[in-house]
Structures are given as structure tokens and as C-alpha cells.
Write an enzyme that holds these catalytic residues in place. Structure first.
Site, PDB file in Angstrom:
ATOM      1  N   HIS A 181      -1.051  41.825  42.425  1.00  0.00           N
ATOM      2  CA  HIS A 181       0.102  40.943  42.241  1.00  0.00           C
ATOM      3  C   HIS A 181       0.823  41.386  40.971  1.00  0.00           C
ATOM      4  O   HIS A 181       0.254  41.353  39.876  1.00  0.00           O
ATOM      5  CB  HIS A 181      -0.326  39.481  42.127  1.00  0.00           C
ATOM      6  N   CYS A 182       2.071  41.796  41.134  1.00  0.00           N
ATOM      7  CA  CYS A 182       2.835  42.330  40.013  1.00  0.00           C
ATOM      8  C   CYS A 182       3.838  41.289  39.530  1.00  0.00           C
ATOM      9  O   CYS A 182       4.794  40.968  40.250  1.00  0.00           O
ATOM     10  CB  CYS A 182       3.566  43.611  40.418  1.00  0.00           C
ATOM     11  N   PRO A 183       3.654  40.736  38.339  1.00  0.00           N
ATOM     12  CA  PRO A 183       4.636  39.760  37.846  1.00  0.00           C
ATOM     13  C   PRO A 183       5.977  40.393  37.496  1.00  0.00           C
ATOM     14  O   PRO A 183       6.990  39.706  37.472  1.00  0.00           O
ATOM     15  CB  PRO A 183       3.946  39.181  36.601  1.00  0.00           C
TER      16      PRO A 183
END
Length: 467
Positions: free
Chosen positions: A187-189
């Protein structure tokens, strides 16, 4: 004489029945599936844009890219295009649009979310697991797994208690988005979304092109400052183009992390791994000598082509599809118990059915108590604009009905009326030879009884209207 009734009083008398069979059905407005999506996601543009709820860092990414590139075009490109070549702004423009396109494509797309099991599917799967584990309903077994063989390697499929499914190989549940994602990478913010099977290639092209853009801007900003300092001095060059200092600082501190991230994902693509698998060491030789990556094609070029040039799978959640009215869904019953597998219309009908209510219906005695105003069935037959007859009119109508019945009474004088002792038994218990000459008399009595009941109801309505 009672005063005439007002329009509002007519409206009270002609109130429709609350029975669910008589009330007209309300047309249900269809909703899209993204409006009831169970995951923690945000949707825009009628479900076309799908993102995570935490998008603050994503907007920071947009600001850094747009502001830095904008300053470069405004303060550096005019000098560089005249001094060196006009190709520099053109290359910077192409890189900028490619970076923005891949960033938005990564952020706004479905990363490969797996649909959750329906209530029937979850119940059936739970039943199968309980039978396989030999456990009762009150005992919850340990983490459930299945084993499959992929290219000679044993791969475990874990059961997701949130989505109620066995996750396929390489899938994982994202704790931030609360979804199971196929070929989950991380999960890439910075992009505001999960990175999975359907957007990994766009994510890789984004960080790769961003690396080129950052290096390009940083190199030509330094070139701009050096060329200006040769003519007017270093301090005067910084005064003439103060934005170049800001661009150089931003690019210097960000280029190392971007280049490192690009190199790391290049290694993952060449070995056909995911970030999740690499961090956990799923295919590391440290676990076992016979442990190897079953998804690798054994060739770097083939692995890169499979990750970047393979067919893009379709979305499995159909987020823009319309919800059908007969789709089974969880519905909260009036008593607080959630029922599954019933449609909304069936639940509403069940809630409105008197037999399913826990409240007791009022008795005949309670309905006739003074002070309780009830509306009987003859009242529902009145329509707006029909005046309520006064008492004198009701008497005249009753006398006319009685005059019509008198000839029938005279015609029946020759008949023999039965005494209570001679009254026959119910239809199923009649004895042979029982006279049936009383039938015409019974019809006359029923007609008189119905007329008297109608007269009483009319008088009651008149009293009600006068009140």
C-alpha cells in the site's frame, strides 16, 4: 342541522388502509455498487475513480511534482532554451505529462480488489470448514489454510475472516483499505492507493519516469546556475533566479529515495516477486534449500515482459454496476435481528404483516370504548366530494329499504318458520329428510340484518362528522 364538513375532515375519513397489500408499491431508485462497497475506499465520478481514504500524502506528491516542474518551466527553461537548445523544455514537458499520467492511472484505478463472499457463499464455506475440522458451532478453529502445488512448490492459501474467502496465491488483505488485493505488492501512501495486479505496471512506470524527471530537472538547474554565475557571479545568479535554489534542494533530497525505489522494483520485476513476498522472505533459500520462486520464468527478460507487457485483467468488483432489487442483502428486521438472503421489499412486507408483529391487536371491546375513534371498513368506501347524509336522510333511506322488503315478507307468509329446536345442524351434519324450506326466509333475514348494520354505520359517521 350539523355544520358542513370541511375538506380536512373528508381527508381524515378517507384515509387509506395501512395494509401492505393495498398500499401502492414505491418505485425503488437503483443505486450503484460503489455506494455500498464494504471496503474503506473513496469513489468519485460515479465510481470511475477509486482511491484509498487516506489521500493526504497523495496530494503532497501532486504539489511537489507540479510546483517543482512549474518553477523549472518559469525560471530555468527560458534561459536554457536560448543559451543551449529549445529541446530541453520539450523533453521536460514530455516527461512531466508521462509522470502525471502514470501517477493518476495508478491512483485512480482498481488495484485488483477481490470481491467478498456473499452470505450464502460464506455460510456454505463455513459449513465445509467446520465439517473438515470436525468442530462445533461454538469452537473457532485455528487459522485455516489450504495447500496447492504450483510448479512443484507447495503454496498455502490463507482464509480471510473479513472477506470470507480463501485468498488466491500472492493475494493479501490490505489493513488500510480493508480489501483482499490480487498479487498484492504494498500500500503506497504516495499514490493514495494499493499497488496490485491491475496497477503495478503503471506504478513502476511512474517511479521510473519520475526518477528521470527529477534527475533531468536537477541537472539542468545546476547547469543554469553555473552558466549564470560565469557571467554575473554566483551570488548574482542566485538573486536573478531564486527559484532555482528551491528546485535544487527539492530534487537533491528526493532523487535518492526515488532512484532507490526504482532500482528495488526493477530487481523485483526481474525476479518476478512482489514487495510483500520479498519482505517476508517467502522464496528465500534461508527457509529451506528446496525453497524457490515458483512464479519466476527463469529469465530476466521474460519476467519483465510478463510484469509490464502482459494482458491487463478486468476488474472483478463491477463497482459501477447497478444494484438489482432482488439481490440478496443483509436487512435489519424490526426486532433488531439482521436477516440475510431477503430482499428489501420482502423485509418491508414482513415488517408490515400483522402476523409477524409482536404487538397484540386491539379487541372489539377496546375499539368501541368511548374516546377512541376508529374508522371501520364502510368509512374507507367514501370518496372526496361525497356529502355525508344527515339523520333525516338516513331515516328516509331506511324506510324506503323497508318498503322494498315488505312484499318479500308478504310472499313468505305461507312458509313455515323453524323454531330454535327445529334448526338444522351444520352442513356436514344434516340428516336425511331435513326440510330446507327455510332458505328463503334466511335470505330475507340476512338482507334486513345487513340494512340495519348499514344504517347504524351511517348514523355513526354522522355523529363523528358533527363532532
Amino acid at each position: 342541522m350539523p355544520p358542513p364538513m370541511k375538506q380536512c375532515e373528508y381527508s381524515q375519513i378517507t384515509t387509506q388502509s395501512s395494509s401492505p397489500m393495498e398500499s401502492p408499491k414505491k418505485k425503488r431508485i437503483p443505486h450503484k455498487k460503489w455506494e455500498v462497497f464494504p471496503g474503506r475506499n473513496k469513489f468519485h465520478c460515479d465510481g470511475r475513480i477509486m482511491m484509498a481514504r487516506q489521500t493526504g500524502v497523495f496530494y503532497l506528491t501532486l504539489v511537489l511534482i507540479v510546483v517543482t516542474t512549474g518553477l523549472f518551466f518559469a525560471f530555468d527553461c527560458p534561459f536554457l532554451s536560448v543559451t543551449i537548445t529549445p529541446v530541453i523544455p520539450a523533453i521536460a514537458g514530455v516527461l512531466f505529462f508521462f509522470v502525471m499520467g502514470t501517477l493518476l492511472r495508478t491512483s485512480f484505478s482498481d488495484p485488483g480488489v477481490l470481491p467478498r463472499a456473499t452470505q450464502d457463499e460464506a455460510a456454505d464455506l463455513e459449513r465445509q470448514i467446520d465439517i473438515a475440522n470436525g468442530s462445533g458451532g461454538s469452537y473457532r478453529p485455528p487459522p485455516r489454510t489450504k495447500e496447492v502445488i504450483i510448479n512443484g512448490q507447495t503454496v498455502k492459501l490463507k482464509y480471510c475472516f473479513t472477506c470470507k474467502i480463501f485468498r488466491p496465491p500472492r493475494a493479501s488483505h490490505c489493513s488500510l483499505c480493508d480489501n483482499c488485493v490480487e498479487r498484492f505488492d504494498h500500500h503506497c501512501p504516495w499514490v493514495g492507493n494499493c499497488v496490485g495486479k491491475r496497477n503495478y505496471r503503471f506504478f513502476y512506470m511512474f517511479i521510473l519516469s519520475l526518477s528521470f524527471l527529477t534527475v533531468f530537472i536537477f541537472a539542468f538547474v545546476i547547469t543554469h546556475v553555473i552558466l549564470r554565475s560565469q557571467k554575473t557571479g554566483f551570488l548574482n545568479a542566485l538573486k536573478d533566479s531564486p527559484a532555482s535554489v528551491l528546485e535544487a534542494v527539492v530534487c537533491f533530497f528526493s532523487v535518492w529515495s526515488i532512484l532507490g525505489l526504482s532500482g528495488f522494483h526493477t530487481y523485483l520485476i526481474s525476479s518476478n516477486q512482489t514487495t510483500n513476498e520479498d519482505i517476508k522472505g517467502s522464496w528465500s533459500n534461508k527457509r529451506s534449500k528446496d525453497n524457490y520462486n515458483p512464479y519466476s520464468y527463469g529469465n530476466i527478460f521474460t519476467n519483465c515482459c510478463a510484469a509490464l507487457c502482459g494482458p491487463l485483467p478486468p476488474s472483478l468488483i463491477d463497482r459501477r454496476g447497478a444494484i438489482q432489487s432482488d439481490t440478496p442483502q443483509s436487512v435489519a428486521a424490526p426486532n433488531g435481528i439482521t436477516t440475510y438472503g431477503a430482499t428489501q421489499s420482502q423485509s418491508n412486507m414482513a415488517a408490515a404483516t400483522p402476523l409477524l408483529q409482536s404487538e397484540s391487536s386491539p379487541t372489539n371491546e377496546e375499539s368501541h370504548l368511548p374516546g377512541k375513534m376508529t374508522i371501520s371498513s364502510p368509512c374507507a368506501t367514501l370518496t372526496l366530494g361525497q356529502p355525508t347524509p344527515p339523520p333525516s336522510t338516513s331515516n328516509l333511506a331506511t324506510e324506503a329499504i323497508l318498503k322494498d322488503i315488505m312484499p318479500l315478507k308478504e310472499a313468505c307468509e305461507g312458509h313455515h318458520f323453524l323454531t330454535p329446536e327445529e334448526t338444522p345442524s351444520p352442513p356436514g351434519m344434516l340428516t336425511p329428510g331435513t326440510p330446507l324450506t327455510h332458505s328463503h326466509t334466511m335470505h330475507v333475514l340476512n338482507a334486513v340484518t345487513q340494512d340495519s348494520m348499514h344504517e347504524d354505520s351511517v348514523r355513526g359517521l354522522v355523529k363523528l362528522s358533527s363532532v
